[in-house]
Design a protein around this motif. Structure first.
Motif, mmCIF file in Angstrom:
data_model
loop_
_atom_site.group_PDB
_atom_site.id
_atom_site.type_symbol
_atom_site.label_atom_id
_atom_site.label_comp_id
_atom_site.label_asym_id
_atom_site.label_seq_id
_atom_site.Cartn_x
_atom_site.Cartn_y
_atom_site.Cartn_z
ATOM 1 N N ALA A 10 0.825 -1.206 0.000
ATOM 2 C CA ALA A 10 0.000 0.000 0.000
ATOM 3 C C ALA A 10 0.859 1.255 0.000
ATOM 4 C CB ALA A 10 -0.933 -0.007 1.208
ATOM 5 N N VAL A 11 1.899 1.259 0.811
ATOM 6 C CA VAL A 11 2.768 2.434 0.883
ATOM 7 C C VAL A 11 3.549 2.598 -0.417
ATOM 8 C CG1 VAL A 11 4.744 3.440 2.078
ATOM 9 C CG2 VAL A 11 2.905 2.389 3.388
ATOM 10 N N ASP A 29 -10.014 -0.893 5.467
ATOM 11 C CA ASP A 29 -10.494 -1.879 6.438
ATOM 12 C C ASP A 29 -9.395 -2.249 7.430
ATOM 13 O OD1 ASP A 29 -12.990 -1.898 5.287
ATOM 14 O OD2 ASP A 29 -12.589 -3.681 4.055
ATOM 15 N N ALA A 30 -8.188 -2.452 6.929
ATOM 16 C CA ALA A 30 -7.072 -2.804 7.805
ATOM 17 C C ALA A 30 -6.723 -1.649 8.740
ATOM 18 C CB ALA A 30 -5.856 -3.189 6.972
ATOM 19 N N THR A 31 -6.836 -0.421 8.248
ATOM 20 C CA THR A 31 -6.536 0.751 9.077
ATOM 21 C C THR A 31 -7.546 0.881 10.208
ATOM 22 O OG1 THR A 31 -5.576 1.862 7.177
ATOM 23 C CG2 THR A 31 -6.121 3.229 9.040
ATOM 24 N N GLU A 32 -8.791 0.561 9.930
ATOM 25 C CA GLU A 32 -9.803 0.619 10.985
ATOM 26 C C GLU A 32 -9.535 -0.405 12.074
ATOM 27 O OE1 GLU A 32 -13.623 0.213 9.190
ATOM 28 O OE2 GLU A 32 -13.562 2.195 8.271
ATOM 29 N N LYS A 33 -8.970 -1.542 11.716
ATOM 30 C CA LYS A 33 -8.697 -2.594 12.697
ATOM 31 C C LYS A 33 -7.424 -2.326 13.491
ATOM 32 C CE LYS A 33 -10.972 -6.136 9.959
ATOM 33 N NZ LYS A 33 -10.770 -7.302 9.114
ATOM 34 N N THR A 34 -6.339 -1.945 12.794
ATOM 35 C CA THR A 34 -5.040 -1.830 13.461
ATOM 36 C C THR A 34 -4.616 -0.406 13.742
ATOM 37 O OG1 THR A 34 -3.866 -1.804 11.346
ATOM 38 C CG2 THR A 34 -4.210 -3.955 12.383
ATOM 39 N N GLY A 35 -5.226 0.548 13.112
ATOM 40 C CA GLY A 35 -4.822 1.937 13.263
ATOM 41 C C GLY A 35 -3.833 2.326 12.184
ATOM 42 N N PRO A 36 -3.495 3.593 12.110
ATOM 43 C CA PRO A 36 -2.626 4.052 11.028
ATOM 44 C C PRO A 36 -1.133 3.875 11.279
ATOM 45 C CG PRO A 36 -3.298 5.908 12.350
ATOM 46 C CD PRO A 36 -4.027 4.706 12.897
ATOM 47 N N ILE A 40 2.240 4.534 8.821
ATOM 48 C CA ILE A 40 3.098 5.691 9.074
ATOM 49 C C ILE A 40 4.552 5.263 9.233
ATOM 50 C CG2 ILE A 40 3.615 7.505 10.750
ATOM 51 C CD1 ILE A 40 0.552 7.680 11.233
ATOM 52 N N ILE A 41 4.783 4.201 9.992
ATOM 53 C CA ILE A 41 6.150 3.726 10.232
ATOM 54 C C ILE A 41 6.792 3.229 8.946
ATOM 55 C CG2 ILE A 41 7.506 1.945 11.405
ATOM 56 C CD1 ILE A 41 5.486 2.265 13.754
ATOM 57 N N ALA A 43 5.945 4.036 5.887
ATOM 58 C CA ALA A 43 6.121 5.182 4.987
ATOM 59 C C ALA A 43 7.353 5.994 5.362
ATOM 60 C CB ALA A 43 4.875 6.064 5.006
ATOM 61 N N LEU A 44 7.576 6.208 6.650
ATOM 62 C CA LEU A 44 8.772 6.943 7.083
ATOM 63 C C LEU A 44 10.046 6.186 6.728
ATOM 64 C CD1 LEU A 44 7.651 8.346 10.546
ATOM 65 C CD2 LEU A 44 8.058 9.626 8.436
ATOM 66 N N MET A 45 10.047 4.876 6.936
ATOM 67 C CA MET A 45 11.229 4.075 6.605
ATOM 68 C C MET A 45 11.502 4.096 5.100
ATOM 69 S SD MET A 45 10.946 0.841 9.292
ATOM 70 C CE MET A 45 10.621 -0.237 7.980
ATOM 71 N N MET A 46 10.460 3.972 4.297
ATOM 72 C CA MET A 46 10.651 3.977 2.850
ATOM 73 C C MET A 46 11.094 5.351 2.352
ATOM 74 S SD MET A 46 7.596 1.503 1.529
ATOM 75 C CE MET A 46 8.029 1.681 -0.187
#
Length: 63
Positions: A10-11, A29-36, A40-41, A43-46
């Motif tokens: 996704a990122v 759907d995955a963001t609603e279950k696990t949070g963002p 974010i992590i 995306a920052l690493m990439m």
């Protein structure tokens, strides 16, 4: 492990600007279950890896 691959995919697709509606719905759907935070992590690493590779390439060309 599948969810980590889904986050990476996704990122990466967001960074290059491509994606499918089906994958976008799965990401929401995955963001609603696990949070963002996983997104974010990753995306920052990439982003750090991308900037580092650009700096490396420029230094390699200029030397």
């Amino acid at each position: 492990m599948k969810s980590l691959f889904q986050v990476f995919r996704a990122v990466a697709s967001a960074m290059i600007g491509v994606g499918k509606k089906k994958n976008l719905a799965q990401d929401f759907d995955a963001t609603e279950k696990t949070g963002p935070w996983p997104y974010i992590i990753v995306a920052l690493m990439m982003t750090v890896l991308f900037i580092g590779s650009l700096i490396f390439a420029v230094r390699l060309v200029l030397s």
